[in-house]
Design a protein around this motif. Structure first.
Motif, short mmCIF file in Angstrom:
data_model
loop_
_atom_site.label_atom_id
_atom_site.label_comp_id
_atom_site.label_asym_id
_atom_site.label_seq_id
_atom_site.Cartn_x
_atom_site.Cartn_y
_atom_site.Cartn_z
N HIS A 164 7.93 5.72 -16.46
CA HIS A 164 7.46 4.71 -15.51
C HIS A 164 7.03 5.44 -14.23
CE1 HIS A 164 7.80 1.40 -12.54
NE2 HIS A 164 7.56 0.60 -13.57
N PRO A 165 6.08 4.88 -13.48
CA PRO A 165 5.69 5.56 -12.24
C PRO A 165 6.84 5.78 -11.28
CG PRO A 165 4.73 3.34 -12.38
CD PRO A 165 5.25 3.68 -13.73
N PHE A 166 7.88 4.94 -11.34
CA PHE A 166 9.04 5.17 -10.50
C PHE A 166 9.66 6.53 -10.78
CE2 PHE A 166 13.69 5.30 -10.82
CZ PHE A 166 13.97 5.51 -9.48
N ASP A 167 9.71 6.93 -12.05
CA ASP A 167 10.31 8.22 -12.41
C ASP A 167 9.53 9.36 -11.76
OD1 ASP A 167 12.21 6.98 -14.16
OD2 ASP A 167 10.62 6.76 -15.63
N VAL A 168 8.22 9.23 -11.72
CA VAL A 168 7.39 10.25 -11.08
C VAL A 168 7.65 10.26 -9.58
CG1 VAL A 168 5.05 11.12 -10.75
CG2 VAL A 168 5.63 9.90 -12.86
N PHE A 169 7.67 9.08 -8.98
CA PHE A 169 7.87 9.00 -7.54
C PHE A 169 9.24 9.56 -7.15
CE2 PHE A 169 9.26 6.96 -3.63
CZ PHE A 169 8.17 7.17 -2.80
N ASP A 170 10.25 9.28 -7.94
CA ASP A 170 11.59 9.77 -7.62
C ASP A 170 11.62 11.30 -7.66
OD1 ASP A 170 14.43 9.03 -7.08
OD2 ASP A 170 14.74 10.17 -8.92
N GLU A 171 10.94 11.90 -8.63
CA GLU A 171 10.89 13.36 -8.68
C GLU A 171 10.14 13.91 -7.47
OE1 GLU A 171 10.35 15.45 -12.48
OE2 GLU A 171 8.72 16.57 -11.50
N HIS A 172 9.07 13.26 -7.10
CA HIS A 172 8.29 13.63 -5.90
C HIS A 172 9.19 13.58 -4.66
CE1 HIS A 172 5.34 13.44 -2.71
NE2 HIS A 172 5.46 12.13 -2.57
N ALA A 173 9.96 12.51 -4.51
CA ALA A 173 10.85 12.37 -3.36
C ALA A 173 11.93 13.46 -3.36
CB ALA A 173 11.49 10.98 -3.34
#
Length: 940
Positions: free
Chosen positions: A518-527
């Motif tokens: 999910h895009p959330f998983d990508v965003f969390d790694e980015h954060a």
């Protein structure tokens, strides 16, 4: 064939979605309502801090761009030997991309492949693309179309501050006492922010506005002072300001001594070359270099000197230059010398061109940077990123910037390229070179939401991506504010999000680390990467010194301002509900995210010693100078209601109603010397290519300069790509091209006839020398011109309009002596198509004729007016559109001014609603007031 209408799947119940506009870097919040019948209603989000409910006309017309006409809905591939694209399965297409890239890497190394991405990708898309290229393929050959608009600003920030930092927020525009707009037609390119300035000035008239721009643009209508400097002379102007301020004692000595390095050298360079007596400030020197009236320049210098709260806004006119980075630093130098930075209402402010150029910078989406504001040339940073990713490698040297990249493709050094969400055959400088490069490239992949673009003519694989209204992720605007783009429509056809497509290819190439669900998983790694090794510290170590080589993050760290600690571990629900927030983001005591309005308030910068850098900016002229063959200077840019290469905005009838076709705006003296006349066509030529444009004399051009917009391309015009004529010179620091200064020649394009057609179906354009397509509400319009006389008008018109029935209702008017021909095809009382031809540019009312296509049947008066080309009674013709938001035309406005005695834009708004939504047309309303008053005085 009639114009197609494609339908989406049944949308389901009514939904209200808060999302973000996909156009410029203002980052406006949007409230989208999707009704049960699929209709979409767009409004500004009153709760979004960036726009407080306002939208410009482009944002307001978003619903018109969500149709499926022209969409790429399924993967397509081209056979190895060429030929047409054919449908393919996702499995076939992804395997072709993965195996093609893997083959090139194995045979030629990782630097033989490249990604060329876009500031319109979401942060999550950008993140996985950068991760794949730099951490797994092992090359830094990922660059972006943001290179073309804001990379000079990035480089200037990093040189001055030690990090790519925008210190201000939009609220500062309301707190400033002087706003200097440099190379920014804010009224048209960032209209919501411009209206914020307009409102602030109305509430506080003491707020002064200065516009520094070679053109007199719509923005100048608000200005207290306009400096029409010569193209490419910004460094001279701001070096002069630096010297003037120093000689008048306007300098914060404490700030300079305690918080900066390099002031003396920067000031020495700024003063060098002046002819003043005994080192005195030489106003005439700087005014002469800039070709500005000395007293006008002095007035600006004095305004700046006496005003503490001053903001210098700059945009493409500064960035898009072979001296772009030096221009940025010459602006920042003046703020550093005066200490006007890090406090409310003051500082340098870069207005970003694209909706997520800032997000791309956060994740390292340029060829010369790592992710999370870490540096590619710093071994500690490379180790941190590689360790966090657990990647098999990490790029250890800068990749190819945009212009270099396509030169390398043509030279055969780069053999495979993946283009994402951009159209370089239109947008790049010297774009015919881009064509040659892609023709030679072994593998060209494009993921896009549109099927037909100029770039796709050279693609071997097309991958259907999602568009606005379907995407799910985040973007970051010009004030560092992260906002959510949320889906309101299901993915059409077989379309997939870009992040998923990249991950699919990465896994097929055999790489781990791309199992995002999910895009959330990508965003969390980015954060989490933003916080990795990012240890907060007192940047001067408490004693003003650091160990040699310490960048402030300790032995294993990399301290930087960019930090999303407060957004780590949001969870799916927290991500879905994320409210707009400015980075750096930490947390309140209760664990909720805490954003940061302004940066640098602690006067600590990101250089190892915690100090800002003055940069000595020695002025230099643009790379290519005018000469006898190319005596004029070409400037390029946007128009009010269009965006980039029109793949989205070109679908909207509302947005097409303001400026219909490519034009070349000239001073009347230059037009006369070039032998061209207003309204006719001209050939615009340079050493690199040529194009056709309609001659316009809008009154805003200085002698020696011309302006052409950037939007038109081979999908909507026969020969209007301005990128084909722009020179390929770049800033040596940032790699940003010089779009604002190309030597050019203007020549007549001799035509035997001019005309236009409106129709419900696409006309047959074979053999027509010039055409431009304009989308209408119930029709499509083409502006036409031919170089050869028309023989049999009737036969020609029937072929053009597709009228095969010999008994068709096709009334005609012919005046062979005057070269006038008109024909209208009517079927069952309803207009189907019409064509108007004359020896000179046709003046018949397009707006009135287009309005007839909305009618189920024509009345007798309308039929009589058809061949005349105008209504029989006044008031029916609204004229060319001025206010696109409410469809108010020039004729209507001028009539109201005369008949009602209107004397202000506010009165026009009260009477006609024009200007009451986005306000982009307010400068034009003021201009019409002045023109109508002048005409009335002459008549009386």
């Amino acid at each position: 064939m009639n114009l197609p209408t494609l339908q989406r799947a049944s949308p389901g119940p009514v939904e209200h979605i808060r999302t973000t506009c996909p156009y410029c870097g203002v980052g406006c919040g949007v409230r989208a309502t999707r009704s049960a019948d699929g209709r979409i209603v767009i409004a500004g989000d009153e709760d979004h801090p960036a726009n407080r409910g306002r939208l410009c006309v482009k944002g307001s017309a978003l619903a018109e761009t969500t149709g499926l006409e022209g969409r790429l809905l399924h993967p397509k591939m081209r056979a190895c030997g060429g030929g047409a694209l054919h449908a393919a399965s996702w499995s076939e297409a992804l395997d072709a991309v993965a195996s093609g890239f893997r083959r090139v890497i194995e045979q030629h190394g990782p630097d033989a492949v490249a990604f060329y991405v876009s500031g319109q990708l979401l942060t999550e898309d950008y993140y996985v693309a950068n991760k794949l290229m730099k951490g797994y393929i092992g090359s830094a050959n990922i660059d972006t179309n943001s290179r073309l608009c804001m990379s000079s600003s990035v480089a200037g920030h990093k040189r001055a501050f030690g990090e790519d930092l925008v210190p201000l927020c939009y609220e500062d525009l309301e707190l400033a006492d002087l706003i200097v707009l440099v190379g920014s037609n804010t009224a048209w390119c960032h209209p919501v922010l411009f209206q914020r300035i307009v409102k602030a000035k109305a509430a506080r008239p003491a707020l002064q506005v200065v516009v520094i721009d070679p053109r007199r643009t719509a923005t100048c209508e608000l200005a207290d002072l306009h400096l029409p400097l010569a193209s490419g002379t910004d460094v001279w102007l701001f070096n002069g300001l630096l010297a003037f301020l120093a000689d008048r004692g306007v300098a914060d000595a404490t700030f300079i001594n305690d918080h900066t390095v390099g002031h003396a050298q920067a000031l020495e360079v700024a003063r060098s070359g002046t002819q003043g007596v005994q080192g005195a400030f030489d106003l005439e020197h700087y005014a002469g270099r800039c070709n500005v009236d000395p007293q006008t320049l002095l007035a600006f210098y004095r305004m700046y000197a006496r005003t503490e709260r001053v903001i210098t806004v700059y945009s493409m006119g500064v960035n898009q230059s072979s001296a772009g980075t030096d221009k940025v630093n010459s602006i920042i130098n003046c703020h550093l010398q005066t200490g006007r930075i890090g406090k409310p209402g003051m500082g340098p402010f870069s207005f970003t061109g694209q909706p997520n150029a800032m997000g791309g910078r956060e994740v390292g989406g340029l060829a010369n940077m790592l992710a999370a504001h870490m540096e590619l040339d710093n071994p500690r940073h490379r180790s941190l990123v590689q360790g966090f990713w657990g990647s098999p490698t990490i790029a250890d040297r800068p990749g190819l910037k945009a212009v270099e990249l396509f030169e390398a493709i043509e030279a055969g050094r780069v053999k495979a390229i993946w283009i994402m969400c951009t159209n370089p055959v239109v947008s790049m400088p010297d774009s015919n070179q881009v064509k040659r490069a892609l023709q030679r490239c072994e593998l060209v992949v494009s993921s896009d939401c549109m099927e037909h673009t100029d770039t796709h003519a050279f693609a071997h694989v097309l991958l259907p991506a999602l568009g606005w209204g379907e995407k799910n992720g985040t973007v970051t605007n010009s004030e560092r504010r992260i906002s959510r783009q949320r889906p309101l429509l299901d993915a059409p056809g077989e379309g997939r999000p870009d992040w998923q497509i990249v991950c699919d290819v990465a896994r097929r190439m055999g790489y781990a680390g791309f199992d995002f669900a999910h895009p959330f998983d990508v965003f969390d790694e980015h954060a989490r990467l933003s916080a990795w090794g990012n240890v907060p510290h007192e940047r001067d170590g408490g004693n003003g010194t650091r160990e040699e080589g310490d960048d402030g993050g300790g032995a294993n760290g990399a301290s930087r301002v960019f930090n999303l600690t407060g957004l780590i571990g949001l969870g799916r629900a927290g991500y879905d509900a994320l409210q707009p927030v400015q980075w750096p983001v930490r947390t309140f005591d209760d664990g909720t995210p805490r954003g940061t309005e302004r940066l640098l308030s602690d006067l600590r910068f990101s250089h190892p010693d915690g100090k800002a850098r003055f940069i000595a900016t020695a002025p230099r002229s643009p790379v290519y100078a005018i000469d006898c063959d190319y005596p004029l200077t070409l400037n390029t840019g946007r128009v009010r209601d269009q965006w980039h290469t029109m793949s989205r905005t070109g679908k909207s009838a509302t947005l097409a109603s303001h400026v219909a076709e490519a034009f070349v705006d000239m001073h009347p003296d230059d037009a006369s010397r070039s032998g061209v006349r207003e309204g006719e066509l001209a050939r615009v030529s340079t050493r690199w290519g040529s194009m056709l444009a309609r001659v316009q004399m809008g009154g805003g051009m200085s002698r020696g300069s011309v302006f052409v917009p950037i939007h038109w391309n081979d999908q909507v015009a026969s020969d209007a790509r301005v990128g084909a004529v722009v020179n390929p010179a770049v800033c040596p620091v940032s790699g940003e091209p010089e779009f604002k200064h190309t030597p050019v020649r203007i020549e007549p394009f001799e035509c035997a006839w001019y005309g236009f057609t409106l129709s419900r179906a696409e006309p047959a354009l074979e053999g027509i020398a010039y055409w431009t397509r304009i989308q209408g509400k119930a029709n499509v319009r083409y502006e036409l011109a031919g170089r050869e006389p028309i023989g049999d008008y009737g036969d020609w018109a029937r072929r053009l309009l597709g009228v095969d029935d010999p008994n068709a209702d096709l009334p005609e008017y012919i005046d062979r002596h005057a070269g006038v021909y008109r024909a209208v095809h009517v079927r069952e009382g309803r207009i189907e198509s019409c064509v108007f031809i004359s020896a000179r540019p046709e003046s018949s009312s397009r707006a009135w004729l287009a309005g007839l296509f909305a009618k189920d049947a024509l009345d007798a008066d309308e039929r009589l007016g058809l061949l005349v080309g105008e209504p029989l009674f006044s008031g029916a013709d609204t004229g060319p559109t001025v206010c696109a938001c409410f469809g108010v035309g020039r004729t209507t406005i001028c009539a109201a001014i005369r008949e009602q005695g209107l004397t202000s834009a506010a009165q026009i708004t009260a009477s006609l609603k024009a200007g009451s939504n986005c306000g982009s047309c307010l400068p034009e309303l003021k201009k019409l007031l002045a023109e109508t008053e002048s005409t009335t005085l002459v008549a009386s």
